[in-house]
Design a protein around this motif. Sequence first.
Motif, PDB file in Angstrom:
ATOM      1  N   GLU A   1       0.911  -1.102  -0.013  1.00 44.18           N
ATOM      2  CA  GLU A   1      -0.183  -0.335  -0.186  1.00 44.18           C
ATOM      3  C   GLU A   1       0.565   0.623   0.278  1.00 44.18           C
ATOM      4  OE1 GLU A   1      -3.039   0.187   3.455  1.00 44.18           O
ATOM      5  OE2 GLU A   1      -3.032   1.960   3.157  1.00 44.18           O
ATOM      6  N   LYS A   2       1.843   0.928   0.589  1.00 43.31           N
ATOM      7  CA  LYS A   2       2.669   2.033   1.119  1.00 43.31           C
ATOM      8  C   LYS A   2       4.198   2.857  -0.420  1.00 43.31           C
ATOM      9  CE  LYS A   2       3.276   4.324   5.699  1.00 43.31           C
ATOM     10  NZ  LYS A   2       2.363   3.095   6.423  1.00 43.31           N
ATOM     11  N   TRP A   3       4.452   1.192  -0.688  1.00 40.48           N
ATOM     12  CA  TRP A   3       5.158   1.615  -1.973  1.00 40.48           C
ATOM     13  C   TRP A   3       4.526   1.785  -3.531  1.00 40.48           C
ATOM     14  CZ3 TRP A   3       8.817   2.940  -4.237  1.00 40.48           C
ATOM     15  CH2 TRP A   3       9.305   2.459  -5.593  1.00 40.48           C
ATOM     16  N   MET A   4       2.913   1.405  -2.750  1.00 37.33           N
ATOM     17  CA  MET A   4       2.655   1.936  -4.203  1.00 37.33           C
ATOM     18  C   MET A   4       1.686   3.839  -4.610  1.00 37.33           C
ATOM     19  SD  MET A   4       0.232  -0.004  -6.278  1.00 37.33           S
ATOM     20  CE  MET A   4      -0.211  -1.932  -7.272  1.00 37.33           C
ATOM     21  N   GLU A   5       1.080   3.767  -3.448  1.00 37.59           N
ATOM     22  CA  GLU A   5       1.295   5.544  -2.428  1.00 37.59           C
ATOM     23  C   GLU A   5       2.541   6.333  -3.428  1.00 37.59           C
ATOM     24  OE1 GLU A   5      -1.263   5.653   0.423  1.00 37.59           O
ATOM     25  OE2 GLU A   5       0.281   6.906   1.587  1.00 37.59           O
ATOM     26  N   LEU A   6       3.695   5.891  -2.713  1.00 39.00           N
ATOM     27  CA  LEU A   6       4.978   6.427  -3.074  1.00 39.00           C
ATOM     28  C   LEU A   6       5.452   6.404  -4.402  1.00 39.00           C
ATOM     29  CD1 LEU A   6       7.276   7.890  -2.359  1.00 39.00           C
ATOM     30  CD2 LEU A   6       8.899   5.581  -1.649  1.00 39.00           C
ATOM     31  N   LEU A   7       5.259   5.315  -5.386  1.00 41.77           N
ATOM     32  CA  LEU A   7       5.496   5.065  -6.624  1.00 41.77           C
ATOM     33  C   LEU A   7       4.627   6.180  -7.655  1.00 41.77           C
ATOM     34  CD1 LEU A   7       7.222   3.543  -8.298  1.00 41.77           C
ATOM     35  CD2 LEU A   7       5.429   1.568  -8.537  1.00 41.77           C
ATOM     36  N   PHE A   8       2.732   5.986  -7.098  1.00 43.57           N
ATOM     37  CA  PHE A   8       2.237   6.248  -8.092  1.00 43.57           C
ATOM     38  C   PHE A   8       1.855   8.275  -7.796  1.00 43.57           C
ATOM     39  CE2 PHE A   8       1.892   2.272  -8.858  1.00 43.57           C
ATOM     40  CZ  PHE A   8       1.862   2.301 -10.494  1.00 43.57           C
ATOM     41  N   ALA A   9       2.077   8.783  -6.508  1.00 42.86           N
ATOM     42  CA  ALA A   9       1.938   9.852  -5.632  1.00 42.86           C
ATOM     43  C   ALA A   9       2.792  11.032  -4.787  1.00 42.86           C
ATOM     44  CB  ALA A   9      -0.295   9.581  -5.413  1.00 42.86           C
ATOM     45  N   GLY A  10       3.260   9.988  -5.013  1.00 43.16           N
ATOM     46  CA  GLY A  10       4.898  10.718  -3.731  1.00 43.16           C
ATOM     47  C   GLY A  10       6.094  11.171  -4.370  1.00 43.16           C
ATOM     48  N   PRO A  11       6.494  11.612  -3.380  1.00 46.07           N
ATOM     49  CA  PRO A  11       7.949  12.578  -3.873  1.00 46.07           C
ATOM     50  C   PRO A  11       9.040  11.971  -4.609  1.00 46.07           C
ATOM     51  CG  PRO A  11       7.927  12.469  -1.607  1.00 46.07           C
ATOM     52  CD  PRO A  11       6.721  11.438  -2.019  1.00 46.07           C
ATOM     53  N   PRO A  12       9.246  12.152  -5.487  1.00 46.02           N
ATOM     54  CA  PRO A  12      10.500  11.925  -6.705  1.00 46.02           C
ATOM     55  C   PRO A  12      11.846  10.539  -6.430  1.00 46.02           C
ATOM     56  CG  PRO A  12       9.705  13.964  -7.614  1.00 46.02           C
ATOM     57  CD  PRO A  12       9.166  13.717  -6.583  1.00 46.02           C
ATOM     58  N   GLY A  13      12.117  12.903  -4.823  1.00 48.93           N
ATOM     59  CA  GLY A  13      13.345  11.715  -4.974  1.00 48.93           C
ATOM     60  C   GLY A  13      13.523  10.516  -3.825  1.00 48.93           C
TER      61      GLY A  13
ATOM     62  N   ASP B   1     -15.552  -6.872 -19.510  1.00 55.27           N
ATOM     63  CA  ASP B   1     -14.827  -7.230 -21.003  1.00 55.27           C
ATOM     64  C   ASP B   1     -14.093  -6.841 -21.509  1.00 55.27           C
ATOM     65  OD1 ASP B   1     -17.612  -6.205 -21.072  1.00 55.27           O
ATOM     66  OD2 ASP B   1     -17.104  -4.478 -22.073  1.00 55.27           O
ATOM     67  N   GLN B   2     -12.911  -7.648 -20.531  1.00 60.72           N
ATOM     68  CA  GLN B   2     -11.823  -7.837 -21.363  1.00 60.72           C
ATOM     69  C   GLN B   2     -10.738  -6.910 -21.342  1.00 60.72           C
ATOM     70  OE1 GLN B   2     -11.025 -11.612 -20.856  1.00 60.72           O
ATOM     71  NE2 GLN B   2     -12.887 -11.387 -19.783  1.00 60.72           N
ATOM     72  N   PHE B   3     -11.234  -5.697 -20.763  1.00 60.27           N
ATOM     73  CA  PHE B   3     -10.286  -4.993 -21.264  1.00 60.27           C
ATOM     74  C   PHE B   3      -8.801  -5.144 -20.049  1.00 60.27           C
ATOM     75  CE2 PHE B   3     -13.186  -2.420 -23.534  1.00 60.27           C
ATOM     76  CZ  PHE B   3     -12.729  -2.409 -24.513  1.00 60.27           C
ATOM     77  N   SER B   4      -8.030  -4.397 -19.824  1.00 58.32           N
ATOM     78  CA  SER B   4      -7.100  -5.145 -18.594  1.00 58.32           C
ATOM     79  C   SER B   4      -6.679  -3.332 -18.468  1.00 58.32           C
ATOM     80  CB  SER B   4      -5.169  -4.436 -20.463  1.00 58.32           C
ATOM     81  OG  SER B   4      -4.309  -4.099 -18.859  1.00 58.32           O
ATOM     82  N   VAL B   5      -7.255  -3.827 -16.900  1.00 60.53           N
ATOM     83  CA  VAL B   5      -7.420  -2.965 -15.942  1.00 60.53           C
ATOM     84  C   VAL B   5      -6.416  -3.800 -14.532  1.00 60.53           C
ATOM     85  CG1 VAL B   5      -8.694  -1.590 -14.010  1.00 60.53           C
ATOM     86  CG2 VAL B   5      -9.975  -2.355 -16.351  1.00 60.53           C
ATOM     87  N   ASN B   6      -5.334  -2.529 -14.119  1.00 58.41           N
ATOM     88  CA  ASN B   6      -4.637  -3.594 -12.876  1.00 58.41           C
ATOM     89  C   ASN B   6      -4.571  -2.700 -12.194  1.00 58.41           C
ATOM     90  OD1 ASN B   6      -2.891  -0.626 -13.626  1.00 58.41           O
ATOM     91  ND2 ASN B   6      -2.793  -1.282 -15.630  1.00 58.41           N
ATOM     92  N   LEU B   7      -3.696  -3.565 -10.676  1.00 58.19           N
ATOM     93  CA  LEU B   7      -3.890  -2.653  -9.592  1.00 58.19           C
ATOM     94  C   LEU B   7      -3.688  -1.539  -9.644  1.00 58.19           C
ATOM     95  CD1 LEU B   7      -4.309  -4.528  -6.822  1.00 58.19           C
ATOM     96  CD2 LEU B   7      -1.519  -5.008  -6.958  1.00 58.19           C
ATOM     97  N   ALA B   8      -2.705  -0.863  -9.797  1.00 59.04           N
ATOM     98  CA  ALA B   8      -2.584   0.574  -9.749  1.00 59.04           C
ATOM     99  C   ALA B   8      -4.114   1.610 -10.924  1.00 59.04           C
ATOM    100  CB  ALA B   8      -1.033   0.872 -10.317  1.00 59.04           C
ATOM    101  N   GLN B   9      -4.401   0.923 -11.229  1.00 58.43           N
ATOM    102  CA  GLN B   9      -5.382   1.998 -11.389  1.00 58.43           C
ATOM    103  C   GLN B   9      -7.002   1.804 -10.619  1.00 58.43           C
ATOM    104  OE1 GLN B   9      -6.070   0.209 -15.466  1.00 58.43           O
ATOM    105  NE2 GLN B   9      -5.372   2.032 -16.696  1.00 58.43           N
ATOM    106  N   HIS B  10      -6.570   0.022  -9.893  1.00 57.38           N
ATOM    107  CA  HIS B  10      -7.681  -0.345  -9.190  1.00 57.38           C
ATOM    108  C   HIS B  10      -7.372   0.772  -7.985  1.00 57.38           C
ATOM    109  CE1 HIS B  10      -9.975  -4.455 -10.264  1.00 57.38           C
ATOM    110  NE2 HIS B  10      -9.551  -3.212 -11.280  1.00 57.38           N
ATOM    111  N   PHE B  11      -5.366   1.026  -7.293  1.00 53.27           N
ATOM    112  CA  PHE B  11      -5.282   1.133  -6.231  1.00 53.27           C
ATOM    113  C   PHE B  11      -5.780   2.682  -6.228  1.00 53.27           C
ATOM    114  CE2 PHE B  11      -1.925   3.177  -3.866  1.00 53.27           C
ATOM    115  CZ  PHE B  11      -2.378   3.338  -2.361  1.00 53.27           C
ATOM    116  N   MET B  12      -5.542   3.680  -7.507  1.00 53.42           N
ATOM    117  CA  MET B  12      -5.410   5.098  -7.619  1.00 53.42           C
ATOM    118  C   MET B  12      -7.084   5.580  -7.672  1.00 53.42           C
ATOM    119  SD  MET B  12      -2.764   5.905  -7.158  1.00 53.42           S
ATOM    120  CE  MET B  12      -3.100   8.036  -7.422  1.00 53.42           C
ATOM    121  N   THR B  13      -7.836   4.434  -8.560  1.00 51.69           N
ATOM    122  CA  THR B  13      -9.414   5.019  -8.320  1.00 51.69           C
ATOM    123  C   THR B  13      -9.713   5.021  -6.717  1.00 51.69           C
ATOM    124  OG1 THR B  13      -9.458   3.699 -10.404  1.00 51.69           O
ATOM    125  CG2 THR B  13     -11.513   3.943  -9.499  1.00 51.69           C
TER     126      THR B  13
END
Lengths: 347, 221
Positions: free
Chosen positions: A156-168, B56-68
């Motif tokens: 959870e924290k890794w996803m947060e850092l990777l996608f929305a955290g500071p790049p440094g 519909d078998q489109f590619s939706v991944n874990l990161a998209q789920h997480f951010m959604t």
Amino acid sequence: MITGMDRLTAAIRGEEADRIPIFCNLLDQGAAELGVSLQDYYARGESVAEGQLRMLRKYGHDNVWSLFYVGKEAELLGCQRILYSAEGPPNVEDFVIHSWDDIARLEVPADIPSHPAFTEVGKCLQILKNEVGGKNPICAYITSTMTLPALLMGMEKWMELLFAGPPGPCEELLRKCHEFFVKEVAAYRQGGADVLIYSNPFGSADTVPMKYFLQRSLPWIEKDIQAVGAGGMVYYCGMARLNSVLSAVIERTGIGACYLSPLDDLAVGKRLIGDRGLTCGVINDIQLISWTRQEIRQEVKRILDVGMPGGRFLFGTGVMPLMIPEASIRAMLEAAFEYGSQGGKGA
Amino acid sequence: MLARIIADYNEAVFDTDRERALQIVRDAERQGISPEDLVFKVVLPAMDAMVNALSDQFSVNLAQHFMTAQISDAVTAEMIPKFHQAPEVAGRVVIGTAYGDMHTLGKRMVIGCLRARMVEVTDLGVNVAAERFVEEALAHDARVIAISALMLHTATGELGCRKVRRLLHERGLEDRIKIMVGGAPFRFHDGLYRIVGADAWAPDAISAGKAMAELLQEVKK
């Protein structure tokens, strides 16, 4: 007598042996075989090695493992608490990184073979090397740079850092994980491991969008493999699918073996890999807890019917859950031995 | 105008760009779109679009789920205090990871999706004992106990969901409280949720939000 290593070598070369190589990944089962708790089992390298050797004698598959549990890598990087269970693999109980500030304090061990958390792994490797080295592939499990942070701070924290955290902090953590990765590969190779399972769920389009894979994951994969060489490396995404990234990974890294997900279309994966490497077709071992003998045999046959034509094929499992009945393990392997027969003399 | 906002928001969500998605919502609010419309006509349909993309078998991944899930949760939390009247609670749920399981990602995603659907969620954390699931469900008047498990042994263990089922049965609570499970092992074994005694399961967090809303409706009947 043809050995497991002969079968693997033949398959990699596109030649025939007596049968295809069969990798059955039995880890926790070794404790039950020795009649000890999982905690006691994983406390001693001698126990783990003995468990692996007994598994090999009992079932007759081709590979052994030097992996204790995945959290071992976190221990090498400072994790102090592992949660044991009587029913399954140990888990990281307390993460090394609680806040992004901890990243600056994270220390990569200077020398992994002499690290206390590696001592028992080293003993296990030594015994396996003495007993079956050169005869049966000795596997090691190495988490990729891009995925290792999940073990250190949680997904959870890794996803947060990777996608929305500071790049440094993110870049600093990746740099440290890469440094660790390179040292870890060297330690396992030095210890006698031949097959290095490069585990990278963040290198699957099931985990990250394809665009992100190409921009961020793939460059780290390239960097990892360039640093250690592709020899013995097997691309694996932790049961996530990899068909959509196979071509890019093979072309950009030269990795010669890919361990597919049971959810991948095996025919597509085999075609994509073609003569460029070894296709590892993997059974859905979660289903093995309830499938009948007949269902198991049918599924093994289906996988081998798709995977064997054209050669360069290995039959494998995921990390087999402890609750799979022994009879089901035997049924799966008997079917794999039978349908995987080739009649060649080996390498 | 709303159609443009919906399209831009969906694109940001699928691109896993949280900041852009939040900015679109804030700009829309400044342009006069009501907070209610932003939640019910933008955020929820975006989640449904993802469920449809999955089927519909489109590619939706874990990161998209997480951010959604994260974005939906954040927007809902920001908009609800601005509603003209408090929204009707769709139901109450307690959620936690199974006994022995320390993996939080799935739980976190489901919580985000549930809150966006106006479900009141009590997060019990990780490694939750079966007794606590039941006690907390009663204390919060929850109609569903949601159990997340990443590993097969925590999904199927005697001290996890199976024990929750036993406790509900022993206490005569099975009509009042349902069990929903989720996590990787259930994705690899279709019938596993029944084996462990759950009433429902979902293959991912976004689908879980929808399936939970349906389960809550069922318990209300």
